[in-house]
Design a protein around this motif. Structure first.
Motif, short mmCIF file in Angstrom:
data_model
loop_
_atom_site.label_atom_id
_atom_site.label_comp_id
_atom_site.label_asym_id
_atom_site.label_seq_id
_atom_site.Cartn_x
_atom_site.Cartn_y
_atom_site.Cartn_z
N GLN A 74 0.85 -1.18 0.00
CA GLN A 74 0.00 0.00 0.00
C GLN A 74 0.89 1.23 0.00
N ASP A 78 -0.62 6.78 -3.41
CA ASP A 78 -1.66 6.37 -4.35
C ASP A 78 -3.07 6.68 -3.85
N TYR A 79 -3.25 6.77 -2.54
CA TYR A 79 -4.62 6.91 -2.04
C TYR A 79 -4.80 7.99 -0.98
N MET A 80 -3.74 8.59 -0.45
CA MET A 80 -3.88 9.62 0.58
C MET A 80 -3.92 11.00 -0.05
N ASP A 81 -4.68 11.90 0.57
CA ASP A 81 -4.66 13.30 0.14
C ASP A 81 -3.52 14.03 0.86
#
Length: 403
Positions: A74, A78-81
């Motif tokens: 993870q 790729d997925y956190m602001d």
């Protein structure tokens, strides 16, 4: 493949010629059901028993071989602001990308075999450790990697950042840079010609296996004594990270390269400010131990307000990177690796200051743990190490500025 099937009659075995992928006899069952009869064919039964044991050995060996499991990694980029990245990694997305580009040559693996970590994930893991001081197993679960991969990421990123210290931690040498630093310090409390503030702080570490007593501080815990010099913008201009916690501030200063540099340089009435643990020199002014006149008291007050910038810098540094703070426990690696981590966070601190990256509100204890750490026999040390030329410089400053 022949399989041996248990019989209800002791001493009897049945050979089944049908193919089978399973061998289910236990070793003690083989001994029980394949025990040779006391009459005739003993050689045949011994051979069959040996074959059965060998088949069991092969089967058990196949069962012991574990397949490699590649976890679902993870990558927080790729997925956190940006807000989550700032909270958990202390940097925004663009700054992390810039770090990856700067460190890529040293971190990129020569091959993609064995699913090697990408540079962005390696840097993110290291930043996560600097920001929290968490255990390797916790960081590994959060990023889908093993604890060993976390360890390698921390140490490889720390080592690569240390190679860049000359680009990010610099002492002003050009007249234009020196004039700007002096003006910034003068704006604090009116103390003239200050080019930096110097002090020491303790970073807790695990007890090392070599020379352990040298790392015990006067407060009873193991630490590394870090000497820092900063400007009025909370940037480190110099860091000395090599001495164990029992070392006195004055000893670190007298054996540092920056002290020799300033002694040999012609600074033209420029000086650092240090507390009473440091010797009074022409380029290092300390407080007056027993002020008696109004000018001396005013000098001490301006000196204190200006010099405390280094204590605030240490506080911001440890608040941002909790692995250095007492709330993060202590650094749990060898002394050299701990030194690399401390230097790396100092470089990252300067990057944050220059890019004006704020410290997120985490709700943790944000008090600096440096207060009281460096209280040593300061008065005694200062009285013995006062330089006569340094005293004349201080007296002249008192006469012209604080009278």
């Amino acid at each position: 493949m022949l399989s041996v099937t248990n019989s209800f009659k002791i001493g009897t075995a049945v050979l089944n010629a049908e193919p089978s992928n399973d061998f289910s006899c236990e070793d003690n069952q083989i001994k029980l059901y394949l025990r040779p009869k006391p009459y005739g064919h003993s050689k045949f039964w011994r051979h069959l028993l040996g074959m059965a044991r060998y088949l069991m050995f092969l089967q058990n060996r196949r069962r012991r071989i574990e397949r490699r499991v590649f976890r679902d990694r993870q990558n927080p980029l790729d997925y956190m602001d940006d807000e989550s990245l700032l909270l958990n990694y202390r940097f925004d997305r663009q700054t992390i990308f810039n770090l990856c580009a700067e460190l890529e040559d040293g971190l990129r693996r020569p091959t993609y075999r064995n699913q090697s970590l990408p540079v962005s994930l390696t840097v993110a893991i290291a930043l996560g450790y600097y920001a929290s001081g968490s255990f390797q197993s916790v960081l590994g679960r959060a990023h889908g990697v093993t604890a060993m991969s976390v360890s390698r990421s921390i140490h490889s990123v720390s080592a690569e950042l240390c190679h860049l210290h000359e680009h990010h931690i610099t002492f002003p040498e050009r007249q234009r840079d020196i004039a700007k630093v002096k003006q910034d310090f003068y704006n604090i409390s009116g103390f003239p010609n200050v080019i930096g503030a110097v002090d020491g702080t303790l970073v807790p570490v695990i007890a090392p296996s070599v020379d352990e007593p040298l790392y015990v501080t006067r407060k009873g815990f193991h630490a590394i004594n870090v000497q820092g010099i900063c400007n009025a913008q909370f940037e480190f201009q110099n860091l000395v990270v090599r001495w164990p916690g029992s070392t006195h501030d004055a000893y670190i200063w007298n054996n540092s390269a920056i002290s020799r540099f300033l002694a040999a340089a012609n600074l033209n009435n420029s000086w650092l400010l240090g507390d009473s643990a440091y010797p009074l020199q022409t380029f290092l002014l300390t407080p007056i131990l027993a002020p008696t006149t109004v000018a001396e008291r005013q000098y001490n007050a301006c000196h204190k307000r200006t010099r405390c910038i280094i204590e605030r810098t240490f506080g911001l540094w440890k608040m941002r990177f909790r692995c250095l703070h007492k709330s993060g426990g202590y650094l749990m690696y060898s002394p050299q690796r701990n030194i690399n981590i401390i230097c790396a966070t100092g470089i990252l601190h300067n990057i944050c200051i220059r890019r004006r990256i704020p410290i997120p509100a985490t709700g943790d204890d944000n008090n600096d743990d440096n207060e009281g750490d460096m209280i040593q026999d300061d008065g005694y040390c200062n009285a013995l190490q006062q330089d006569a030329t340094g005293r004349r410089v201080r007296d002249r400053l008192l006469q012209h500025t604080f009278t």
